[in-house]
Design a protein around this motif. Sequence first.
Motif, mmCIF file in Angstrom:
data_model
loop_
_atom_site.group_PDB
_atom_site.id
_atom_site.type_symbol
_atom_site.label_atom_id
_atom_site.label_comp_id
_atom_site.label_asym_id
_atom_site.label_seq_id
_atom_site.Cartn_x
_atom_site.Cartn_y
_atom_site.Cartn_z
ATOM 1 N N UNK A 1 0.835 -1.196 0.000
ATOM 2 C CA UNK A 1 0.000 0.000 0.000
ATOM 3 C C UNK A 1 0.862 1.234 0.000
ATOM 4 N N UNK A 2 1.253 1.679 1.221
ATOM 5 C CA UNK A 2 1.931 2.971 1.339
ATOM 6 C C UNK A 2 3.416 2.925 1.015
ATOM 7 N N UNK A 3 4.050 1.743 1.092
ATOM 8 C CA UNK A 3 5.482 1.555 0.866
ATOM 9 C C UNK A 3 6.322 2.307 1.905
ATOM 10 N N UNK A 4 5.746 2.557 3.081
ATOM 11 C CA UNK A 4 6.469 3.287 4.115
ATOM 12 C C UNK A 4 6.258 2.686 5.507
ATOM 13 N N UNK A 5 5.508 1.577 5.582
ATOM 14 C CA UNK A 5 5.274 0.937 6.866
ATOM 15 C C UNK A 5 4.152 1.533 7.671
ATOM 16 N N UNK A 6 3.299 2.353 7.025
ATOM 17 C CA UNK A 6 2.211 2.994 7.756
ATOM 18 C C UNK A 6 0.884 2.246 7.630
ATOM 19 N N UNK A 7 0.718 1.438 6.590
ATOM 20 C CA UNK A 7 -0.601 0.847 6.367
ATOM 21 C C UNK A 7 -0.684 -0.634 6.721
ATOM 22 N N UNK A 8 0.437 -1.343 6.717
ATOM 23 C CA UNK A 8 0.439 -2.754 7.068
ATOM 24 C C UNK A 8 -0.010 -3.692 5.962
ATOM 25 N N UNK A 9 -0.285 -3.157 4.770
ATOM 26 C CA UNK A 9 -0.784 -3.998 3.683
ATOM 27 C C UNK A 9 0.199 -5.094 3.295
ATOM 28 N N UNK A 10 1.508 -4.800 3.338
ATOM 29 C CA UNK A 10 2.506 -5.772 2.870
ATOM 30 C C UNK A 10 2.966 -6.737 3.963
ATOM 31 N N UNK A 11 2.366 -6.686 5.150
ATOM 32 C CA UNK A 11 2.791 -7.547 6.262
ATOM 33 C C UNK A 11 2.884 -9.004 5.802
ATOM 34 N N UNK A 12 4.050 -9.603 5.983
ATOM 35 C CA UNK A 12 4.338 -10.943 5.470
ATOM 36 C C UNK A 12 4.990 -11.788 6.567
ATOM 37 N N UNK A 13 4.666 -13.060 6.583
ATOM 38 C CA UNK A 13 5.261 -13.946 7.586
ATOM 39 C C UNK A 13 6.742 -14.131 7.317
ATOM 40 N N UNK A 14 7.555 -13.921 8.330
ATOM 41 C CA UNK A 14 9.000 -14.121 8.262
ATOM 42 C C UNK A 14 9.293 -15.510 8.806
ATOM 43 N N UNK A 15 9.536 -16.457 7.890
ATOM 44 C CA UNK A 15 9.707 -17.865 8.274
ATOM 45 C C UNK A 15 10.987 -18.044 9.080
ATOM 46 N N UNK A 16 12.062 -17.386 8.642
ATOM 47 C CA UNK A 16 13.333 -17.492 9.359
ATOM 48 C C UNK A 16 14.201 -16.283 9.043
ATOM 49 N N UNK A 17 15.190 -16.026 9.917
ATOM 50 C CA UNK A 17 16.125 -14.935 9.715
ATOM 51 C C UNK A 17 15.680 -13.641 10.378
ATOM 52 N N UNK A 18 16.508 -12.604 10.225
ATOM 53 C CA UNK A 18 16.242 -11.307 10.841
ATOM 54 C C UNK A 18 16.320 -10.201 9.782
ATOM 55 N N UNK A 19 15.505 -9.166 9.988
ATOM 56 C CA UNK A 19 15.522 -8.012 9.084
ATOM 57 C C UNK A 19 15.852 -6.759 9.880
ATOM 58 N N UNK A 20 16.276 -5.711 9.155
ATOM 59 C CA UNK A 20 16.597 -4.412 9.748
ATOM 60 C C UNK A 20 15.743 -3.359 9.051
ATOM 61 N N UNK A 21 15.097 -2.504 9.848
ATOM 62 C CA UNK A 21 14.219 -1.487 9.278
ATOM 63 C C UNK A 21 15.001 -0.227 8.932
ATOM 64 N N UNK A 22 14.638 0.395 7.819
ATOM 65 C CA UNK A 22 15.329 1.589 7.333
ATOM 66 C C UNK A 22 14.868 2.860 8.033
ATOM 67 N N UNK A 23 13.678 2.815 8.654
ATOM 68 C CA UNK A 23 13.119 3.984 9.328
ATOM 69 C C UNK A 23 12.009 3.501 10.251
ATOM 70 N N UNK A 24 11.598 4.310 11.208
ATOM 71 C CA UNK A 24 10.479 3.916 12.076
ATOM 72 C C UNK A 24 9.201 3.733 11.259
ATOM 73 N N UNK A 25 8.408 2.722 11.613
ATOM 74 C CA UNK A 25 7.150 2.451 10.912
ATOM 75 C C UNK A 25 5.978 2.649 11.864
ATOM 76 N N UNK A 26 4.849 3.079 11.294
ATOM 77 C CA UNK A 26 3.650 3.289 12.101
ATOM 78 C C UNK A 26 3.083 1.948 12.563
ATOM 79 N N UNK A 27 3.102 0.957 11.668
ATOM 80 C CA UNK A 27 2.656 -0.395 12.018
ATOM 81 C C UNK A 27 3.807 -1.133 12.689
ATOM 82 N N UNK A 28 3.539 -1.769 13.826
ATOM 83 C CA UNK A 28 4.547 -2.559 14.528
ATOM 84 C C UNK A 28 4.296 -4.034 14.229
#
Length: 360
Positions: free
Chosen positions: A312-339
């Motif tokens: 949706x927003x491509x900025x972490x504010x809407x949560x539309x792209x929320x995807x299950x992380x099966x394994x591993x760790x990610x790092x966020x580029x900026x604070x997101x509205x959706x946790x």
Amino acid sequence: MSQSYRKFAVQSVVKQSESAKSFILVPLDGEPLVPFLPGQHLPLRLHIAGQPRPVIRCYTLSDCFNERHYRLTIKKELPPPDQANIPSGLSSTYFHDVLKIGDVIEAKSPSGKFYLDPNETHPVAMLAGGIGVTPMISMINGLCQAGSSREVYFVFALRHGGDHVFKEHLRAIAARCPNIRMHVLYETPRPEDAPGIDHDRIGRIDGALLRQILPSLDMEYYVCGPPGMMNAISATLINEGIARERIKTESFGPSSLAFRSALAAEVQDSNTEASPELTVTFAKSGKIVPWSSDAATVLELAEMNGVDITFGCRYGDCGTCLTRLVSGRVKYLHPTDVQPDPGTCLPCSCKPETAIELDA
């Protein structure tokens, strides 16, 4: 929401202010348009000359749903006067300076969690700054079209009359729908901007103003505009005892010059850290892809490799792209509205910290 892009032709272009134009889009396939709720946005894929890959953007639909066309109203993003070395907004410049009537762009179905619930009836305050008025226009038009008697307090803050989009339309709406009470503020009016005619007062939206014009602060709020404005208004309302869930905001972060500069620095840092041994596995698609310095986010890597993740927003504010992380760790580029919940991630706003596997 449909996962595929449709082709739309630009049917007409209408100048709305000195800096904004509306673009009327009609589907080339002749099929019915996908309905949307007032306030939602349209995800676009733009093929801009000189860009190594399609440019993905989201713009709010600036009208309530009708069966004939979609409307986008876009302000050309110019660099600040004291920073002429910064380029104008890539996608807004494309719309204003390149796109012509008859040209074709691609769009997914409308989406987004910033919308007015048509079934609610309690009073609502809509607080808009500049081009942040676009979702409010959609909401107001929808209420008027439905003959709603819902009490709406619409506060619109602008620099001056040159930025006053939909001026005559909003004036007509206020005259036709007495339940919609409109207050217009200019921060720095021009000599030709008449008080009481073009604008109601000089200044910005703040707590003192809201206490003066609202019958009570106890209502639902929709806020859209520059990040600084939204943060200040949200903080003021929370300090007044308004619950956070009653304050709905729409971030224009990806279109702001400050955000682009900050993200460019983050991307440069992340590119330096990129490792050929770092992989992203898209489990449903059966693809294992090395992390590439050509991608800013996991979502971009997916798009580069034909993996479709709804966004949706491509900025972490809407949560539309929320995807299950099966394994591993990610790092966020900026604070997101959706946790994101544990075991999930927002591909639009993160990059791999280790090899990761996504349920995509």
